[in-house]
Design a protein around this motif. Structure first.
Motif, PDB file in Angstrom:
ATOM      1  N   PRO A 313       0.802  -1.229   0.000  1.00 47.14           N
ATOM      2  CA  PRO A 313       0.000   0.000   0.000  1.00 47.14           C
ATOM      3  C   PRO A 313       0.835   1.278   0.000  1.00 47.14           C
ATOM      4  O   PRO A 313       0.516   2.226  -0.729  1.00 47.14           O
ATOM      5  CB  PRO A 313      -0.832  -0.143   1.282  1.00 47.14           C
ATOM      6  N   LEU A 314       1.903   1.329   0.807  1.00 45.84           N
ATOM      7  CA  LEU A 314       2.740   2.527   0.827  1.00 45.84           C
ATOM      8  C   LEU A 314       3.474   2.706  -0.488  1.00 45.84           C
ATOM      9  O   LEU A 314       3.532   3.813  -1.041  1.00 45.84           O
ATOM     10  CB  LEU A 314       3.749   2.452   1.971  1.00 45.84           C
ATOM     11  N   GLN A 315       4.038   1.643  -1.027  1.00 48.88           N
ATOM     12  CA  GLN A 315       4.740   1.749  -2.309  1.00 48.88           C
ATOM     13  C   GLN A 315       3.794   2.211  -3.409  1.00 48.88           C
ATOM     14  O   GLN A 315       4.168   3.035  -4.254  1.00 48.88           O
ATOM     15  CB  GLN A 315       5.355   0.397  -2.667  1.00 48.88           C
ATOM     16  N   ALA A 316       2.570   1.714  -3.385  1.00 47.47           N
ATOM     17  CA  ALA A 316       1.588   2.126  -4.387  1.00 47.47           C
ATOM     18  C   ALA A 316       1.227   3.594  -4.215  1.00 47.47           C
ATOM     19  O   ALA A 316       1.141   4.359  -5.196  1.00 47.47           O
ATOM     20  CB  ALA A 316       0.339   1.252  -4.281  1.00 47.47           C
ATOM     21  N   GLY A 317       1.031   4.032  -2.960  1.00 47.92           N
ATOM     22  CA  GLY A 317       0.701   5.426  -2.716  1.00 47.92           C
ATOM     23  C   GLY A 317       1.793   6.368  -3.177  1.00 47.92           C
ATOM     24  O   GLY A 317       1.527   7.406  -3.795  1.00 47.92           O
ATOM     25  N   LEU A 318       3.044   6.028  -2.904  1.00 43.42           N
ATOM     26  CA  LEU A 318       4.161   6.870  -3.342  1.00 43.42           C
ATOM     27  C   LEU A 318       4.233   6.955  -4.860  1.00 43.42           C
ATOM     28  O   LEU A 318       4.606   8.005  -5.407  1.00 43.42           O
ATOM     29  CB  LEU A 318       5.479   6.311  -2.782  1.00 43.42           C
ATOM     30  N   ARG A 319       3.896   5.887  -5.534  1.00 43.34           N
ATOM     31  CA  ARG A 319       3.981   5.883  -7.000  1.00 43.34           C
ATOM     32  C   ARG A 319       2.831   6.625  -7.662  1.00 43.34           C
ATOM     33  O   ARG A 319       2.856   6.826  -8.878  1.00 43.34           O
ATOM     34  CB  ARG A 319       4.096   4.433  -7.496  1.00 43.34           C
TER      35      ARG A 319
END
Length: 474
Positions: A313-319
């Motif tokens: 979820p965090l990696q997706a949000g940053l991208r």
């Protein structure tokens, strides 16, 4: 009368002028924008958490939509009534009540242990947000000198963009680091700061005192809710089924009855006279179709990064930041440029970039695509959104007298929230009709037609922007 003259016009009728101490402009902007940021954040804060919530609460795709749409529909349905209550009881007072309700509903959302409980709590959050969004802009306009108003609205739009930008990132970070429930707990300290800040920095004001059109609110709410319900259930029940067709028919009748009532009642919740202004009418068409296309796409793309590409979820949000963070930077710049280049130029440019970016994404986003290949299209979408936020908000108020600002803003915010709900429902329906599933291959293959429908919706907004009155200045 030019827009500048209209925004200089003093309140008339029985509207009470704002009363407040002298405070720095930046503090007034912060007081009006912080609660609006909180409400905007919750439009998208769940998107990164949806796969986790789906697993934890055993939710269906339909329930995933209602986690968002329960919020946006309650938001949209009650926003006009909230503006009317602000005119009667005091705009700052209702604004603060909205912040409080929002915070309490956030606590209820965090404590939910079933999909049904979370949907209900999200609806109550929408009730609180309904009192925050339109009144924040009205209170800001009253607190800032006219000469600085375009810049202030640009900053206000930038903060709205910040909520959009940080929604997926904060949601992802909190879900990865704590739990999905914590995405709602973070609203509580924001509300604790926002309430005393609003009481200190924003003056109390009132507008026209008139009766509340409860039948009008009920008809509008029923029409929008039933329309979205039918779209959500279309694929499961069949688009030609009696249930879906009957519900759509009832929704259409309710909306027609709403328009007829608003034309005849002495105290309309959505005064049809406002639509005599071409600037106001065009801005609302843009708001509806732009929100439908872009936010429906955000709903699908935020899950694409996790389901297809395997990010946390965090990696997706940053991208998502090349898309969602750009408005935070571009919207204030658009507010500064608006008096120089006019609203129509900014809107046409912004909507062209967005429509182009969605078509680009439709043909780039597929199984096996690398993230760097996506970045240019994401950035283009973000710049386009930033060029749309502030100019469209300015166009809504351009031809409105001061005492109509709250109602005009709430009408526009209502229409945009309806667009978000319709976008999530319609684009998801297209996705499911194309055979979409929550698997890497099934998701990627069905995403293209949904994004193309989103691009078509934004193109309609672009055509409307061409009809914006010429030489329209902020």
């Amino acid at each position: 009368m030019t827009a500048t003259t209209d925004l200089l016009a003093p309140a008339t009728g029985d509207a009470a002028p704002p009363t407040h101490r002298r405070v720095p402009i930046w503090l007034a902007v912060l007081a009006a924008s912080l609660p609006m940021f909180m409400a905007t954040l919750d439009n998208l804060v769940m998107t990164s958490a949806l796969p986790v919530i789906r697993a934890d609460l055993d939710a269906s795709i339909g329930q995933l939509q209602w986690f968002l749409n329960a919020y946006t529909l309650a938001f949209a349905t009650l926003m006009l009534s909230a503006a009317g209550l602000g005119d009667r009881w005091g705009r700052r007072r209702v604004f603060i009540v909205g912040i409080t309700v929002f915070a309490l509903a956030s606590i209820a959302s965090a404590l939910s242990n079933t999909a049904g409980m979370l949907i209900a709590a999200r609806a109550v959050q929408g009730v609180g947000a309904a009192a925050i969004m339109p009144l924040s802009l009205t209170l800001l306009a009253a607190a800032v000198p006219v000469a600085k108003r375009a810049l202030a609205i640009g900053v206000w739009g930038g903060v709205s963009g910040l909520g959009v930008a940080l929604g997926p990132v904060i949601g992802g970070a909190v879900v990865d680091g704590v739990s999905w429930q914590a995405i709602f707990w973070i609203n509580v300290p924001v509300a604790v700061v926002a309430v005393p800040l609003a009481m200190y920095a924003l003056g109390e004001s009132r507008g026209r005192r008139q009766g509340l059109d409860f039948p009008g609110v009920a008809l509008a709410g029923a029409g929008v809710f039933l329309g979205v319900w039918a779209i959500v259930h279309g694929n499961d029940d069949g688009w030609t089924s009696a249930t879906v067709l009957g519900t759509l028919a009832v929704a259409a009748l309710a909306l027609c009855a709403f328009v007829i009532r608003e034309m005849r009642t002495d105290s309309p919740v959505m005064p049809m006279r406002m639509f005599r202004s071409r600037s106001f009418s065009v801005a609302n068409v843009i708001g509806l179709m732009f929100s439908l296309g872009m936010f429906g796409s955000v709903f699908l793309l935020s899950q694409y990064l996790q389901i297809v590409m395997g990010y946390t979820p965090l990696q997706a949000g940053l991208r998502t930041l090349p898309w969602t963070a750009a408005p935070m930077i571009v919207a204030p710049i658009a507010g500064i440029l608006a008096p120089r280049v006019g609203l129509r130029s900014l809107l046409v440019t912004g909507l062209t970039l967005q429509a182009t970016s969605l078509v680009w994404m439709a043909f780039v986003f597929e199984a096996g695509t690398s993230y760097p290949a996506m970045v240019p299209a994401l950035a283009m979408a973000g710049v386009g959104m930033g060029l749309t936020f502030a100019p469209s908000a300015t166009a809504v108020l351009a031809d409105m007298p001061e005492e109509d600002h709250a109602t005009a803003s709430s009408v526009n915010s209502t229409i945009r929230e309806v667009g978000i709900a319709l976008g999530v429902a319609i684009l998801t329906a297209v996705f499911l009709a194309a055979g979409g599933t929550l698997t890497p291959t099934g998701y990627a293959d069905a995403l293209r037609p949904a994004l193309l429908v989103g691009a078509a919706s934004v193109t309609v907004a672009l055509v409307a922007a061409l009809l914006m009155p010429g030489r329209r200045r902020a």
